[in-house]
Design a protein around this motif. Structure first.
Motif, short mmCIF file in Angstrom:
data_model
loop_
_atom_site.label_atom_id
_atom_site.label_comp_id
_atom_site.label_asym_id
_atom_site.label_seq_id
_atom_site.Cartn_x
_atom_site.Cartn_y
_atom_site.Cartn_z
N VAL A 1 0.88 -1.18 0.00
CA VAL A 1 0.00 0.00 0.00
C VAL A 1 0.91 1.22 0.00
CG1 VAL A 1 -1.92 1.19 1.10
CG2 VAL A 1 -1.69 -1.30 1.34
N ILE A 2 0.93 1.94 -1.10
CA ILE A 2 1.94 2.98 -1.32
C ILE A 2 1.25 4.31 -1.63
CG2 ILE A 2 3.95 3.66 -2.67
CD1 ILE A 2 4.35 1.03 -1.15
N GLU A 3 1.65 5.37 -0.90
CA GLU A 3 1.19 6.71 -1.25
C GLU A 3 2.11 7.31 -2.31
OE1 GLU A 3 -0.16 10.17 1.47
OE2 GLU A 3 1.86 10.72 0.82
N VAL A 4 1.51 7.95 -3.31
CA VAL A 4 2.25 8.70 -4.31
C VAL A 4 1.61 10.07 -4.46
CG1 VAL A 4 2.89 6.58 -5.52
CG2 VAL A 4 0.90 7.89 -6.29
N SER A 5 2.34 10.97 -5.10
CA SER A 5 1.78 12.30 -5.36
C SER A 5 1.10 12.36 -6.72
CB SER A 5 2.87 13.38 -5.27
OG SER A 5 3.87 13.16 -6.24
N ALA A 6 1.48 11.46 -7.63
CA ALA A 6 0.87 11.46 -8.97
C ALA A 6 1.24 10.18 -9.68
CB ALA A 6 1.35 12.67 -9.78
N ILE A 7 0.44 9.88 -10.73
CA ILE A 7 0.75 8.78 -11.64
C ILE A 7 0.89 9.37 -13.03
CG2 ILE A 7 -0.02 6.58 -12.61
CD1 ILE A 7 -1.70 6.15 -10.11
N ARG A 8 2.04 9.16 -13.65
CA ARG A 8 2.28 9.71 -14.97
C ARG A 8 1.53 8.92 -16.05
NH1 ARG A 8 8.85 10.32 -14.34
NH2 ARG A 8 8.86 12.04 -12.83
N GLU A 9 1.53 9.45 -17.26
CA GLU A 9 0.82 8.82 -18.37
C GLU A 9 1.31 7.41 -18.64
OE1 GLU A 9 1.05 11.33 -21.75
OE2 GLU A 9 -0.41 12.80 -20.99
N ASP A 10 2.61 7.18 -18.43
CA ASP A 10 3.16 5.85 -18.70
C ASP A 10 3.04 4.91 -17.52
OD1 ASP A 10 4.98 6.96 -16.97
OD2 ASP A 10 6.75 6.68 -18.26
#
Length: 504
Positions: free
Chosen positions: A134-143
């Motif tokens: 379970v991982i928090e990220v700030s964004a997911i890119r198009e790829d």
């Protein structure tokens, strides 16, 4: 909350509620979560999981998980799951009072290990298969690349090894953090290891985002919530005195030619005393400093802003609310000066040795010969854990341990005849500092170390008692190399347990 931070169309289709995502975690799983010292941890799924565990327990059904992270997290994660009696095993570091109580009551198994060892041990399979990450990220890119938020920790390892992955996209985190990370994919297990190409602390050797097989991502949860922001505690007089002794010593080492004018990369633990040291460095006249550390806290932001510190390499943040707002407000400035790395790089023993880091860490107690206990109160009750202090103590150019000379309103001496638990042996400790003074243990045999610690670091209320013990030990002990009176060596701790004071 919008989906603007989720640019990969495949993963937009997997956006679900926290409750739906948490339901994908089954009893008995090994769950690896993001988070390092209260930053970058998942905010919603752990809370939803805790509620589901509570419901299962109300129905008489067993439900616990094994929990792995980067380091300590927050009440929404460690606290919620501990209160729900949802953790069977915890590793590698924690600071939550509810989790701590359960550990010390024998109700929660806890494995306290060096932070640099975590990824390697997991790759070796010592903790079994990771079922869910379970991982928090700030964004997911198009790829599909995952932009970390305010910590990296062990996230690369969790994403590589987990059978299934849940992603929390937190749009409270500043979008401008993109580009601050340096994710190195060149580590390997023996005997396939190759030299890590990092020569200066600000070298970039990796990628700015995390990779993950999109087929493993079973859920994406949108969140909007702050990291655990601890209010800034004003620096007290004792911390200022400790900081003053250490900074005077560093200046002396520069004058002697044993340190360069801009010192060596600094590693700083978290808390009031390290913040006081950082504040003192701002006034010291030293410039062109650098940091290769685990955590950036308020004082390090101030040094970057003032130009005292050129750059800082870390794996996470531990900022007060005001400092966090400063960070977000001037994110472009800090992105050029802060590099966030994986935990296996930020704490890598060979890199710490290569760069010649100056370690500055707290302790619970030290004994006359320089053995340090940084984890256990009265030998058996865990406080938080060893964290990364051992990575820097064993391998740094200078290993300093800092503490007030007394605790619990003066009833406990931080300088004792023999420590009740050993985390850092006398062979790994260079400098001991209290508000009373500084003991430089380098180049000294055991009895000379004892004399330096008593004379320079002990509180006056305990100095004569320590001197009496040492003199009698020199006369009556079994051997004279490291004199001890075994029947008395831990008697101070027992006296505190019996009477509430180490004083006779």
């Amino acid at each position: 909350m919008s989906v603007e931070r989720i640019l990969d169309a495949r993963l937009r289709d997997r956006v679900v509620s926290a409750e739906h995502a948490a339901a994908l975690i089954q009893p008995g799983e090994t769950v690896a979560m993001s988070g390092f010292t209260g930053s970058g941890y998942p905010k919603a799924v752990p809370m939803a999981l805790a509620r589901q565990i509570e419901q299962a327990h109300q129905q008489g059904q067993p439900f616990q998980i094994k929990l792995l992270t980067g380091a300590s997290t927050a009440p929404e994660l460690d606290g919620a799951l501990a209160k729900a009696d949802g953790i069977a095993m915890r590793m590698p570091f924690q600071s939550d009072p509810d989790a701590r109580k359960r550990i010390n009551d024998g109700m929660l198994d806890y494995i306290d290990i060096h932070l640099s060892h975590v990824a390697q041990h997991v790759w070796f399979g010592l903790y079994g298969q990771i079922d869910t990450a379970v991982i928090e990220v700030s964004a997911i890119r198009e790829d599909g690349a995952l932009v970390p938020s305010t910590s990296v920790g062990n996230n690369k390892t969790w994403l590589d090894l987990a059978r299934k992955v849940i992603i929390e996209v937190n749009d409270w985190q500043p979008a401008g953090v993109d580009g601050m990370h340096d994710i190195y994919y060149g580590t390997a297990l023996p005997p396939q290891r190759r030299p890590i190409p990092l020569v200066q602390g600000n070298d970039r050797i990796g990628e700015t985002a995390l990779r993950c097989d999109p087929d493993k991502i079973v859920a994406v949860v949108r969140t909007h919530g702050p990291d655990r922001n601890s209010p800034f505690t004003p620096i007290d007089a004792t911390s200022e005195q400790i900081a003053g002794h250490l900074i005077a010593f560093l200046q002396h080492e520069v004058a002697r030619g044993r340190l360069p004018a801009n010192l060596l990369p600094l590693q700083s633990g978290v808390g009031n005393i390290p913040n006081a040291v950082l504040a003192g460095l701002a006034k010291s006249g030293l410039r062109g400093l650098s940091a290769f550390t685990e955590v950036i806290q308020d004082g390090m932001l101030e040094l970057l802003k003032s130009g005292v510190l050129d750059y800082a390499s870390c794996t996470g943040f531990a900022l007060s609310p005001d400092a966090n707002e400063e960070f977000k407000r001037n994110i472009d400035f800090y992105r050029r000066r802060i590099i966030m790395r994986t935990q296996e790089i930020s704490n890598h023993p060979e890199l710490v040795r290569r760069l010649g880091c100056i370690g500055m860490n707290g302790m619970i107690e030290t004994d006359l010969y320089g053995n340090v206990n940084s984890t256990h109160v009265m030998g058996s009750r865990i406080m938080n854990g060893i964290g990364g202090s051992g990575d820097f103590a064993r391998n740094g150019f200078l290993s300093t341990f800092l503490s007030p000379s007394t605790a619990k309103n003066g009833t406990i001496s931080s300088i004792v005849p023999m420590v009740s638990h050993v985390d850092h042996t006398e062979h790994d400790v260079s400098i001991i500092v209290t508000e009373q003074g500084l003991a430089d243990l380098r180049g000294l045999p055991p009895r000379a170390r004892a004399r330096a610690v008593i004379d320079h670091c002990a509180h006056p209320d305990f100095r004569d008692l320590l001197d009496d013990y040492f003199q009698r030990a020199c006369r009556d002990s079994y051997g004279k190399h490291t004199p001890h009176l075994l029947p008395e060596a831990l008697s101070w701790h027992q006296r505190w347990l019996d009477t509430g004071s180490m004083k006779p």
